[in-house]
Design a protein around this motif. Sequence first.
Motif, short mmCIF file in Angstrom:
data_model
loop_
_atom_site.label_atom_id
_atom_site.label_comp_id
_atom_site.label_asym_id
_atom_site.label_seq_id
_atom_site.Cartn_x
_atom_site.Cartn_y
_atom_site.Cartn_z
N MET A 1 0.81 -1.19 0.00
CA MET A 1 0.00 0.00 0.00
C MET A 1 0.86 1.26 0.00
N GLU A 2 2.02 1.19 0.61
CA GLU A 2 2.92 2.35 0.62
C GLU A 2 3.31 2.73 -0.79
N ARG A 3 3.62 1.74 -1.63
CA ARG A 3 4.03 2.05 -3.01
C ARG A 3 2.86 2.65 -3.79
N ASP A 4 1.63 2.24 -3.50
CA ASP A 4 0.46 2.84 -4.16
C ASP A 4 0.35 4.32 -3.80
N ARG A 5 0.61 4.65 -2.54
CA ARG A 5 0.57 6.05 -2.11
C ARG A 5 1.67 6.86 -2.78
N VAL A 6 2.86 6.29 -2.86
CA VAL A 6 3.99 6.96 -3.51
C VAL A 6 3.67 7.19 -4.99
N LYS A 7 3.08 6.18 -5.63
CA LYS A 7 2.68 6.32 -7.04
C LYS A 7 1.76 7.52 -7.20
N GLN A 8 0.74 7.61 -6.37
CA GLN A 8 -0.23 8.70 -6.46
C GLN A 8 0.43 10.05 -6.25
N GLU A 9 1.35 10.14 -5.32
CA GLU A 9 2.05 11.41 -5.06
C GLU A 9 2.89 11.83 -6.27
N ILE A 10 3.60 10.89 -6.84
CA ILE A 10 4.46 11.19 -8.00
C ILE A 10 3.60 11.62 -9.18
N ALA B 1 2.41 4.99 -17.86
CA ALA B 1 2.80 5.05 -16.45
C ALA B 1 2.06 4.00 -15.63
N ASN B 2 0.75 3.89 -15.84
CA ASN B 2 -0.04 2.91 -15.08
C ASN B 2 0.37 1.48 -15.41
N LEU B 3 0.59 1.18 -16.69
CA LEU B 3 1.01 -0.18 -17.05
C LEU B 3 2.42 -0.45 -16.51
N SER B 4 3.30 0.53 -16.58
CA SER B 4 4.66 0.36 -16.04
C SER B 4 4.59 0.01 -14.55
N TYR B 5 3.75 0.71 -13.83
CA TYR B 5 3.58 0.45 -12.40
C TYR B 5 3.05 -0.97 -12.16
N GLU B 6 2.07 -1.38 -12.95
CA GLU B 6 1.50 -2.72 -12.79
C GLU B 6 2.52 -3.81 -13.12
N ILE B 7 3.31 -3.61 -14.16
CA ILE B 7 4.36 -4.57 -14.50
C ILE B 7 5.34 -4.70 -13.33
N ASP B 8 5.79 -3.56 -12.84
CA ASP B 8 6.74 -3.56 -11.72
C ASP B 8 6.14 -4.25 -10.50
N LYS B 9 4.89 -3.94 -10.20
CA LYS B 9 4.22 -4.49 -9.01
C LYS B 9 4.03 -6.00 -9.14
N HIS B 10 3.48 -6.45 -10.26
CA HIS B 10 3.15 -7.88 -10.41
C HIS B 10 4.39 -8.77 -10.57
N LEU B 11 5.47 -8.20 -11.05
CA LEU B 11 6.70 -8.97 -11.17
C LEU B 11 7.63 -8.76 -9.97
N SER B 12 7.17 -7.97 -9.00
CA SER B 12 7.95 -7.68 -7.78
C SER B 12 9.37 -7.23 -8.12
N ILE C 1 11.07 -1.57 -18.47
CA ILE C 1 9.65 -1.61 -18.13
C ILE C 1 8.89 -0.57 -18.95
N VAL C 2 9.39 0.66 -19.00
CA VAL C 2 8.72 1.71 -19.79
C VAL C 2 8.73 1.35 -21.26
N TRP C 3 9.83 0.78 -21.75
CA TRP C 3 9.91 0.37 -23.15
C TRP C 3 8.82 -0.65 -23.47
N ILE C 4 8.67 -1.66 -22.63
CA ILE C 4 7.65 -2.69 -22.84
C ILE C 4 6.25 -2.09 -22.74
N ALA C 5 6.01 -1.30 -21.69
CA ALA C 5 4.69 -0.69 -21.50
C ALA C 5 4.32 0.21 -22.68
N ASP C 6 5.27 0.98 -23.17
CA ASP C 6 5.00 1.87 -24.30
C ASP C 6 4.62 1.08 -25.55
#
Length: 149
Positions: free
Chosen positions: A1-10, A42-53, A132-137
């Motif tokens: 949940m902390e990373r979700d908050r950081v995502k929203q702030e950024i 940005a959202n897909l990049s975050y999801e890739i990072d999150k789901h692949l830890s 990650i951004v390359w793949i998401a893009d």
Amino acid sequence: MERDRVKQEILSALLSDSHVREMKRFIQHGRVSTLEHCIHVANLSYEIDKHLSLHSDLKVLLTGAVLHDFYLYDWHRYDNGTHRLHGFLHAETACRNAQKFFHIDDKTSHVIASHMWPLNITKLPHSKEAWIVWIADKCVSLHETLFRR
């Protein structure tokens, strides 16, 4: 949940900037604005990072994702051929704009500059954030091109 908050702030900080909001004026693919495209990346990049830890640096990842197409012009316009090589050149323009307006670090600059590899053959992504951004893009661009016309 902390990373979700950081995502929203950024994302909130970036999306509140008038220069970033200017990307709404330009079409990226089909009917999708450049700003909408960058938010999707940005959202897909975050999801890739999150789901692949992958535990990427979220500031680098999300800032690079939001600003990867921060070139601020309509590449569909002829403009005497100035945008003819858009696919090859816009990553550098976006990177220069991001450096000018946001004073980004080298790692974030690399995410932006390398997102068009292999068209920019010398700009191979070399960090996990850049990959990650390359793949998401590529995924978002394909979806927008095929299904958002």
